[in-house]
Design a protein around this motif. Sequence first.
Motif, PDB file in Angstrom:
ATOM      1  N   GLU A 355      33.115  44.292  18.070  1.00 14.93           N
ATOM      2  CA  GLU A 355      33.891  45.123  18.990  1.00 14.93           C
ATOM      3  C   GLU A 355      33.069  46.334  19.422  1.00 14.93           C
ATOM      4  N   GLU A 357      32.697  50.117  20.607  1.00 15.92           N
ATOM      5  CA  GLU A 357      33.408  51.386  20.419  1.00 15.92           C
ATOM      6  C   GLU A 357      32.689  52.487  21.187  1.00 15.92           C
ATOM      7  N   LEU A 429      31.344  57.977  15.622  1.00 11.59           N
ATOM      8  CA  LEU A 429      30.987  56.562  15.613  1.00 11.59           C
ATOM      9  C   LEU A 429      30.202  56.256  14.333  1.00 11.59           C
ATOM     10  N   LYS A 431      33.655  53.491  14.267  1.00 12.11           N
ATOM     11  CA  LYS A 431      35.056  53.684  13.898  1.00 12.11           C
ATOM     12  C   LYS A 431      35.537  52.574  12.959  1.00 12.11           C
TER      13      LYS A 431
END
Length: 625
Positions: A355, A357, A429, A431
């Motif tokens: 994913e 971020e 960062l 997360k």
Amino acid sequence: MLKGQLPNTGRGLAAHPGSPPTNNGQGPEKSPVLPLNLPAQISNEDPQAKATPFTPKPPTRPRLERALSLDEKAWRRRRFQTSHEDLAARSGASPSRGSLQDEVPRAPTHTDSPPCLSTSLQEIPTSRRAQGSAGGSPNSWGHCISGMIGTSLDLLHRDGALAGSPSRLPAVGQKVASNSLRSADRVDSVQTDCKSRLQSRLFRAHGSLGPGRPPSPLACDAKSFSLLAPIRAKDVRSRSYLEGSLLASGALMGAEELARYFPDRNMALFVATWNMQGQKELPPNLDELLLPAEADYAQDLYVVGVQEGCSDRREWETRLQETLGPHYVTLYSAAHGALYMSVLIRRDLIWFCSEVESSTVTTRIVSHIKTKGALGVSFTFFGTSFLFITSHFTSLLERPPPRSVLTAGDGKVSERLLDYSRTVQGLALPKSVPDTSPFRSDAADVTTRFDGVFWFGDFNFRLSGGRVAVEAILKQDLGEKVSALLQHDQLTQEMKKGSIFKGFQEPDIHFLPSYKFDIGKDSYDTTSKQRTPSYTDRVMYRSRHKGDICPIKYSSCPGIKTSDHRPVYGLFRVKVRPGRDNIPLAAGKFDRELYLIGIKRRISKEIQRQQALKNQHSSTICTVS
């Protein structure tokens, strides 16, 4: 339809004078191919007057039952004459039953014919004297009938069309005395060659598949290949307790999967930064930026950061997608005020990304004015974590210093150092994506939490010494003036002190300052402000493991002149390590709407280009005086 016999095409045919009769002492050979049923007696009539050429035509849709019946019932029982019988027939001891007048053909010219896909091959040679020739002229073979038996009707129709063309049969040596035996040997050689090609073709195309299934790309010849390796059934049935780890053989992010796409574990990365000066007009072509002439191949990952971006952010992202084409997709895009960042990746690599971020930091005193600050985007690719930061540090126009400071060119350095500190501390960062090496991370510095960090943007560091001194250096040769200009670069001096970009490196600079130009021209600022040319736009990189990032090219784009800044880009080779499947994956997500818009634009532009060429050719007028 064939009934097992041919018309009387061999009447009155004499032996060719070029083949002397010899006896090899061998018995008759049995041939599984189509024989010749010839008349038992030879007539003295003119063969041109009586012999009628017969050219059989293959059926449009050959049937399996018919081909097998011909092969099994009729042609296998045919017995050819031996050389003894043929010699006896020539001397008058017994009537000739199967002699065939023929000439030893020339060496055939082999053509690249498609391999035979049928299980039975019957070829009917027919001989006739060429009309209007004197003496023994070479005879020509007729068309061939091939019983087409295959697993696909499409293959049958295709090979059936090819089988209708005339076929040249191989030559037979001069030692064979009997013409009929030479014919048998000739047909047998063709049959043997076709059978060998048939077996090899069927083995390659259907070796790993059952009957009726389409051939696998991996099973074809060496010219065809696929990245998809076959999966054995026993591997699927096996249960592994190592699933999801680095040692698992079937792990999505494991070493085996990584080796399939990157055998040397090096990924090609493109990073670019550009201050667009808020111009609404975009360049007509972005090939110089995204597809530089120095690179023979496109990169695997594209990351583009923009400062003072255009008002229509969607249009800018569409232009990026349109330029790179259907092989790339927009993995992620983010914005922080006038700061834009777009991440585009090869379409077949989206399955190996975690994913994505993002996080932002505002460095202006008034936080709602987001013209200065930083935008960070992070994700993990296989087992390597990446952080991309684009920033716009404080410029000279924030708080106008005294003119003496402005001339010196070293104003606002401390504020830019403060912008850097706020960014490394403020970017939250990663997360939810886990850190690949948490024991090496520092809570006070975001750049220590990732394997590879790329920081690019308009850092606004200037060349000290004033406009006059810089212009004097610019008049020198390219190699000499670049090294002389970097001696006055504020950012290089601060990095040597260790006050900014700790642990970062910059590729060697071999281009002219990217700021400040007159819009649409190659001349530096000619307005009343007389800004000093400077290397404000930079690309920095940091690697957690030494030697994992290798810069290949670092340059600017002098052909893009819609802003007072020139875009700056860098090409890198980055080492990628295998990872684990227990991280949150992006599951192949990308901006599909943007992808479709970009493809439609490419199609429409191609249609317009072809139409323009057509109109250009049709409008050409020839005048004859």
